[in-house]
Design an enzyme around this catalytic site. Structure first.
Site, PDB file in Angstrom:
ATOM      1  N   ASP A 546      38.389  36.652  44.582  1.00  0.00           N
ATOM      2  CA  ASP A 546      38.743  36.562  43.163  1.00  0.00           C
ATOM      3  C   ASP A 546      40.080  35.841  43.073  1.00  0.00           C
ATOM      4  O   ASP A 546      40.881  35.848  44.031  1.00  0.00           O
ATOM      5  CB  ASP A 546      38.851  37.950  42.532  1.00  0.00           C
ATOM      6  CG  ASP A 546      39.082  37.865  41.029  1.00  0.00           C
ATOM      7  OD1 ASP A 546      38.256  37.259  40.333  1.00  0.00           O
ATOM      8  OD2 ASP A 546      40.115  38.385  40.558  1.00  0.00           O
ATOM      9  N   ASP A 692      39.913  43.493  42.099  1.00  0.00           N
ATOM     10  CA  ASP A 692      38.669  42.971  41.542  1.00  0.00           C
ATOM     11  C   ASP A 692      37.702  42.553  42.642  1.00  0.00           C
ATOM     12  O   ASP A 692      36.481  42.699  42.497  1.00  0.00           O
ATOM     13  CB  ASP A 692      38.978  41.784  40.632  1.00  0.00           C
ATOM     14  CG  ASP A 692      39.642  42.237  39.336  1.00  0.00           C
ATOM     15  OD1 ASP A 692      39.798  43.451  39.152  1.00  0.00           O
ATOM     16  OD2 ASP A 692      40.003  41.372  38.517  1.00  0.00           O
TER      17      ASP A 692
END
Length: 735
Positions: A546, A692
């Site tokens: 991410d 994330d």
């Protein structure tokens, strides 16, 4: 007054060119008058006497009078203009210089040419101006140095006060607050500022504070503080004015020494108070007192009853069956009462011990990394960090020792060389698991470890003591491995209390997820059409990644400011194998984006630029299938930097957002938060690139099982399905 015109050596006035001295008129005028008038007098006397004029004397007198008068007026005019008026002007300019703020290398200047006969005075004023400027520079430098030292000391004091675990308040004798730290606010449970100048007695019950100050005042006045055990300090117990918080306080008097040679004692000018929240400690102390009373006085009556019944049965053997049965029933009742009371006291004791043991909220990744560090690289077995992180509440040091000890004993019993350490949230516990491929440990052996003393533990703690401090226990059990056809594993499970106040990465949450980002050229991938493409999804190696960026538009100048990734192998999230770095974007981070990612300009100022980071990242993802949520967004940023960094990202990519559309249809919430919530994945450390990535990895592993149920088994199957979703989205947008 003119500006300084030239420069010289520091501290001295040295014009580069010295103007010519103005001509001095007044001495010349007096000399001319002194010579001219006698010559005029002699000449006029000779001339008038040669003409035999009877009125020659009168004419001579008038002529000389007029000449003398003209000379006097002429001299007066010169003196008035060139001395008196010039002196007045000079004095005013000198006054301006004295009150001015010139602090250059030379002082303000008076033009010498303007003052003619007063030029020496003007020159002296200029010299004084230079010395005044030098004095001002010295004063300013001294003030600046003193200010810098004061600021440095202020910063150090602020750092010390900030790091103190006790609240600190400095007050004068009127109890007005002169200084306090943040911890004092936290302890008093006050929002905002305490307010300098406000009375401490508005927040703390007055009597203990006043009484303690009176004790110290009397001690100092009588001179007992010199030899007193506690000197000029005294402890007290106080409370907030609302009575909700009990405070353990310590007051130190601030003394001012008497004049030299005086026999008077020092004078107290104020005091420093350190505070700590003693509510739980005092409550625990009260519970211990009650527990001790219950364990002593509370047992007297049942024991007395038992003794009485036993004595009666012993002294009266002639009792009939009914009477003996009644006594035996009383004996049983007393025994049950004792048993229940003992169980209640035992539970209360465990609660008190647990509550008083120092614990804090711990991030599981930090805890497990410390366990791995304790095991060390030279051990005959390895420990791998897997799974999503969680927050737990416990004593970090004793837990590290405990799990290091347990792994060592499991290895000694089974000989298995590899262990996974992971955490899993439960309803009211967070389970810390040691998992291995091999037989489980029999429960009898696990129970026998409870009495083992832990090496390096403080106070000779045993395994059971550490578990008891955490209100915990442990057991070994078989468990199925990752995947529907996972092999049978074994694990030793220890439940731990969840965190009381788990910190979050940022207090500010994202206003919303990223917009869905389709770049059909990026996501419409060719099939792998190789052994890799035919490999089952649960047997591939993945890197889930991410990015955090300055904005949503790489084409208009937005840049990557953080990139993170985690490796997934064999259905396990290898939390210990991660890539996480901040990136200097070489541009300002828009303030409106900071609440979304929490990254500021100062945080990335000394970080490497993207052309240095991407080659490292490319090496980390080499040979793995890339996974990302809304992958086109992140890929767009990576692709635009390929030329600058000299690397290419040509690995197959799977997008969990597209997989969600494949599995759940177009309707519903396909954001990462929405998918995680529906899959029951607890989100920790969300809104960071690494956090994330971990959540996306957990989501993807759940999806692999769901894809298999839909006969999407290989990488080619998944890419083919994703391409269909992309194509459908392209057609929808075309219409």
């Amino acid at each position: 007054m003119s500006a300084p015109a030239t420069t010289g050596s520091a501290g001295t006035a040295a014009p580069a060119t010295t103007p010519a001295e103005p001509r001095r008129i007044i001495p010349l005028a007096f000399h001319a008058a002194g010579v001219g008038l006698p010559l005029l007098s002699v000449g006029a006397a000779v001339g008038f006497s040669a003409n035999n004029d009877p009125n020659a004397f009168v004419t001579y007198a008038v002529t000389m009078t007029a000449a003398v008068t003209a000379a006097v007026w002429g001299l007066w005019g010169l003196v008035d203009r060139r001395l008196l008026r010039a002196s007045e002007t000079l004095s005013r300019e000198a006054g301006l210089i004295a009150h001015g703020t010139a602090d250059g290398k030379t002082g303000a200047r008076i033009p010498l040419a303007r003052y003619g006969d007063l030029a020496p005075v003007a020159k002296a004023v200029n010299e004084l101006s230079d010395k005044l400027a030098a004095a001002r520079r010295d004063t300013a430098r001294t003030v600046a140095e003193s200010t810098a030292k004061a600021e440095e000391q202020k910063t150090r004091l602020a750092a010390v006060l900030r790091d103190l675990h006790e609240g600190v308040l400095v007050c004068n004798l009127k109890h007005q607050i002169l200084l306090y730290n943040q911890t004092a606010l936290d302890i008093l449970h006050l929002a905002g500022d305490l307010g300098l100048g406000r009375s401490l007695l508005h927040f703390v019950v007055a009597e203990p504070v006043i009484h303690t100050l009176e004790r110290l005042t009397l001690r100092v006045r009588e001179g007992r503080h010199v030899n007193h055990e506690h000197g000029t300090t005294a402890q007290f117990v106080g409370a907030t004015t609302d009575g909700h918080i009990l405070l353990a306080g310590r007051m130190s008097a601030i003394l001012q020494d008497p004049p030299e040679g005086s026999d008077e004692p020092p004078t107290i000018t104020g005091y420093v108070i350190t505070l700590s929240d003693a509510t739980s400690e005092l409550a625990a102390l009260g519970q211990r007192d009650a527990l001790l009373r219950e364990a002593t006085e509370g047992f007297c009556a049942p024991i007395a009853n038992l003794r009485a019944v036993l004595e009666t049965l012993d002294d009266t053997p002639e009792l009939g069956p009914e009477e003996r049965a009644a006594f035996q029933a009383a004996l049983m009742d007393s025994s049950n009462t004792l048993s229940e009371r003992l169980a209640r006291v035992t539970n209360a004791y465990r609660s008190v011990v647990t509550g008083s043991w120092p614990m804090s909220d711990i991030h599981s990744t930090n805890l497990i990394n410390l366990i791995r560090h304790r095991v060390g690289p030279d051990a005959q077995y390895g420990v791998t960090l897997t799974g999503l992180p969680q927050w737990v509440h416990g004593d970090s040091y004793s837990l590290v020792i405990l799990f290091g000890y347990l792994i060592e004993y499991v290895y000694a019993l089974t000989g298995v060389p590899a262990y996974d350490l992971s955490v899993e949230p439960g309803d009211s516990w967070v389970y810390l698991d040691i998992t291995w491929r091999g037989p489980s440990v029999p429960s009898g052996i696990v129970d026998s470890w409870l009495d083992h003393p832990l090496p390096d533990a403080l106070g000779g703690l045993t395994v059971g003591d550490v578990l008891q401090h955490h209100k915990s226990t442990m057991w070994s059990e078989p468990v199925k491995g990752p995947g529907s056809e996972g092999e049978l594993l074994s694990r030793l499970r220890v439940p731990l209390p969840p965190a009381l106040k788990p910190p979050s990465a940022h207090t500010a949450a994202r206003g919303g997820a990223r917009p869905e980002f389709f770049d059909f050229n990026l996501l419409h991938q060719p099939l792998a059409t190789s052994e890799l493409g035919r490999t089952p999804l649960d047997q591939l190696h993945y890197v889930v990644f991410d990015t955090e960026t300055t904005g949503l538009s790489p084409s208009t100048g937005d840049e990557i400011i953080q990139i993170a990734a985690v490796r997934v192998v064999g259905g396990r999230i290898l939390t210990g194998e991660t890539f996480n770095t901040l990136v200097n974007p070489k541009r300002t981070i828009p303030p409106e984006s900071i609440p979304f990612h929490g990254i500021t300009d100062a945080m990335v100022a000394d970080k490497p630029t993207i052309d240095k980071v991407l080659p490292q990242f490319r090496g980390f993802v080499s040979g793995a299938v890339l996974i990302a949520h809304n992958a086109a967004f992140d890929l767009k940023f990576l692709k635009m930097k390929e030329r600058a960094s000299g690397v290419r990202f040509d690995s197959p990519v799977l997008d969990t957002m597209l997989l969600s559309r494949m599995l759940l249809g177009e309707g519903g919430d396909h954001t990462l938060d929405g998918i995680a919530e529906r899959l029951g994945i607890e989100v920790v450390d969300r809104h960071t690139a690494l956090g994330d990535s971990l959540v996306t990895a957990a989501v993807f592993l759940r999806m692999v099982e769901m894809l298999k149920e839909r006969d999407v088994r290989t990488l080619d199957d998944a890419i083919r399905g994703a391409n269909i979703i992309v194509e459908l989205a392209a057609r929808e947008r075309a219409f």
